[in-house]
Design an enzyme around this catalytic site. Structure first.
Site, short mmCIF file in Angstrom:
data_model
loop_
_atom_site.label_atom_id
_atom_site.label_comp_id
_atom_site.label_asym_id
_atom_site.label_seq_id
_atom_site.Cartn_x
_atom_site.Cartn_y
_atom_site.Cartn_z
N SER A 164 48.16 19.87 23.69
CA SER A 164 46.84 20.14 23.11
C SER A 164 46.45 19.00 22.17
O SER A 164 47.31 18.22 21.73
CB SER A 164 46.92 21.46 22.34
OG SER A 164 45.74 21.68 21.62
N TYR A 177 50.27 27.20 15.92
CA TYR A 177 49.88 26.72 17.26
C TYR A 177 49.96 25.18 17.31
O TYR A 177 50.45 24.60 18.28
CB TYR A 177 48.48 27.22 17.58
CG TYR A 177 47.97 26.88 18.97
CD1 TYR A 177 48.62 27.36 20.11
CD2 TYR A 177 46.84 26.10 19.14
CE1 TYR A 177 48.15 27.06 21.38
CE2 TYR A 177 46.36 25.79 20.40
CZ TYR A 177 47.01 26.27 21.53
OH TYR A 177 46.54 25.97 22.78
P1 NAD Z 1 43.91 31.84 28.54
O1 NAD Z 1 44.11 32.74 27.37
O2 NAD Z 1 42.66 31.89 29.32
O3 NAD Z 1 45.14 32.02 29.56
C1 NAD Z 1 46.46 32.20 29.15
C2 NAD Z 1 47.14 33.09 30.17
O4 NAD Z 1 48.52 33.23 29.81
C3 NAD Z 1 46.55 34.51 30.21
O5 NAD Z 1 46.20 34.85 31.54
C4 NAD Z 1 47.68 35.40 29.68
O6 NAD Z 1 47.71 36.67 30.30
C5 NAD Z 1 48.90 34.57 30.03
N1 NAD Z 1 50.04 34.92 29.20
C6 NAD Z 1 50.04 35.18 27.86
N2 NAD Z 1 51.28 35.49 27.48
C7 NAD Z 1 52.07 35.44 28.57
C8 NAD Z 1 53.46 35.67 28.79
N3 NAD Z 1 54.28 36.04 27.81
N4 NAD Z 1 53.94 35.52 30.05
C9 NAD Z 1 53.12 35.15 31.06
N5 NAD Z 1 51.80 34.94 30.91
C10 NAD Z 1 51.29 35.07 29.67
O7 NAD Z 1 44.18 30.36 27.99
P2 NAD Z 1 43.79 28.95 28.58
O8 NAD Z 1 42.70 28.40 27.75
O9 NAD Z 1 43.65 28.99 30.05
O10 NAD Z 1 45.12 28.15 28.19
C11 NAD Z 1 46.11 27.73 29.11
C12 NAD Z 1 47.03 26.75 28.41
O11 NAD Z 1 46.27 25.64 27.94
C13 NAD Z 1 47.71 27.33 27.18
O12 NAD Z 1 49.00 26.78 27.08
C14 NAD Z 1 46.85 26.83 26.05
O13 NAD Z 1 47.57 26.80 24.85
C15 NAD Z 1 46.48 25.46 26.56
N6 NAD Z 1 45.30 24.84 25.97
C16 NAD Z 1 44.09 25.46 25.97
C17 NAD Z 1 42.98 24.80 25.44
C18 NAD Z 1 41.63 25.44 25.38
O14 NAD Z 1 40.74 24.90 24.72
N7 NAD Z 1 41.40 26.54 26.07
C19 NAD Z 1 43.12 23.52 24.92
C20 NAD Z 1 44.37 22.92 24.94
C21 NAD Z 1 45.45 23.58 25.48
#
Ligand code: NAD
Length: 281
Positions: A164, A177
């Site tokens: 991130s 985080y």
């Molecule tokens: P999101 O919340 O849409 O999706 C996360 C998914 O992980 C969900 O479907 C949830 O059910 C699943 N999850 C949560 N806990 C879990 C567990 N214990 N076991 C299995 N599945 C589990 O989030 P996103 O935005 O799609 O993020 C995906 C990745 O990208 C994450 O690692 C997040 O930290 C990272 N990220 C997101 C952003 C952003 O701006 N959205 C930016 C940088 C990094």
């Protein structure tokens, strides 16, 4: 069907994606499936991945949805066995499950501006901080322990982690985080080094700011208007906009392809409209 930014043939490859029900990883699942891969979509939320797999299957692609908790090693072993039986041994693992938690988030950016009754740094709860570290760090380590064994056997494979922007410089309000994602960038380099002699490459992408479930409340007020934080983000982004999840696909497909990225291991690729490059001045 989505428009793919690059055409790479993943036919015959078994791709396992965790967090596959979420905003970012459901798009990655689609991209790999449309590129010919056999995709195992894993998520704690079974309904979301079953629905995704049903949609892709109806469109003629190969995808199966599995309920999986990335923090439960025994359950992961069971899912691994099911994936091997259904699709074959894992070639590519995308560690996508991750996120923040309100219990590890302060209400204010600066302590000297903290308002009475708000959640300050001193109110952060140890169990909330622990939850965030576990989900992001162990939630990457444990699936890697389970699925990378297949890659070691094959003497080939690729692991893609999701870091991130806050891994480079921490973002205000979300100390756990930020630290956990810095850990992911660091762990990506560690894995790349550790597996270098086995034919396995390990890289990460660092997405810039997307609008998603986990950060929606930080970016938009209840009435849908942008928060002050939203304005700060866009002012700090040279391209002046949020990243769309579809814009992560080019880097993802490129880094996971052994031909395109054969010498690339241990990198964290920012896909961020310039955010990490800009000092703010
Ligand atoms: P999101 O919340 O849409 O999706 C996360 C998914 O992980 C969900 O479907 C949830 O059910 C699943 N999850 C949560 N806990 C879990 C567990 N214990 N076991 C299995 N599945 C589990 O989030 P996103 O935005 O799609 O993020 C995906 C990745 O990208 C994450 O690692 C997040 O930290 C990272 N990220 C997101 C952003 C952003 O701006 N959205 C930016 C940088 C990094």
């Amino acid at each position: 069907m989505i428009q793919l930014p690059i055409n790479i043939d993943y036919s015959g490859k078994v791709v396992v994606v965790t967090g596959a029900g979420g905003v970012i990883c459901s798009t990655m699942v689609r991209a790999f499936a449309q590129s010919g891969a056999k995709v195992a979509a894993l998520d704690l939320n079974e309904e979301s991945v079953k629905k995704l797999a049903d949609e892709l299957t109806a469109e003629g692609y190969i995808c199966k949805g599995y309920k999986a908790n990335v923090l439960d090693p025994e359950a992961l072993e069971e899912v691994h066995q099911a994936v091997v039986n259904d699709l074959g041994k894992c070639d590519i693992l995308v560690n996508g499950a991750g996120g923040n938690n309100p219990r590890a988030t302060t209400d204010n950016e600066y302590h000297h501006e903290a308002k009475e009754g708000g959640k300050s740094f001193f109110d952060l709860q140890a169990d909330g901080v622990d939850f965030v570290f576990k989900l992001n760090f162990q939630g990457t380590l444990l699936p890697t322990q389970v699925f990378a064994k297949d890659m070691v056997e094959k003497n080939a494979g690729c692991i893609l982690n999701i870091s991130s922007m806050n891994a480079y410089t921490p973002l205000t309000k979300i100390p756990a985080y930020s630290a956990a994602k810095a850990g992911i960038s660091n762990f990506t380099q560690w894995l790349a080094t550790h597996f270098a002699g086995t034919g396995i490459r390990c890289n990460a992408i660092a997405p810039g700011f997307l609008v998603s479930n986990q950060n929606y409340k930080l970016l938009f007020n209840d009435d849908g208007t942008p928060t002050a934080r939203s304005a700060k983000i866009l002012n700090g982004t040279p391209m002046g906009r949020y990243v769309d999840a579809s814009e992560l696909l080019g880097g993802t497909l490129f880094l996971c392809d052994d031909r395109s990225a054969s010498a690339i291991t241990g990198v964290v690729l920012p896909i961020d409209c310039g955010f990490a490059a800009y000092s703010g001045v």
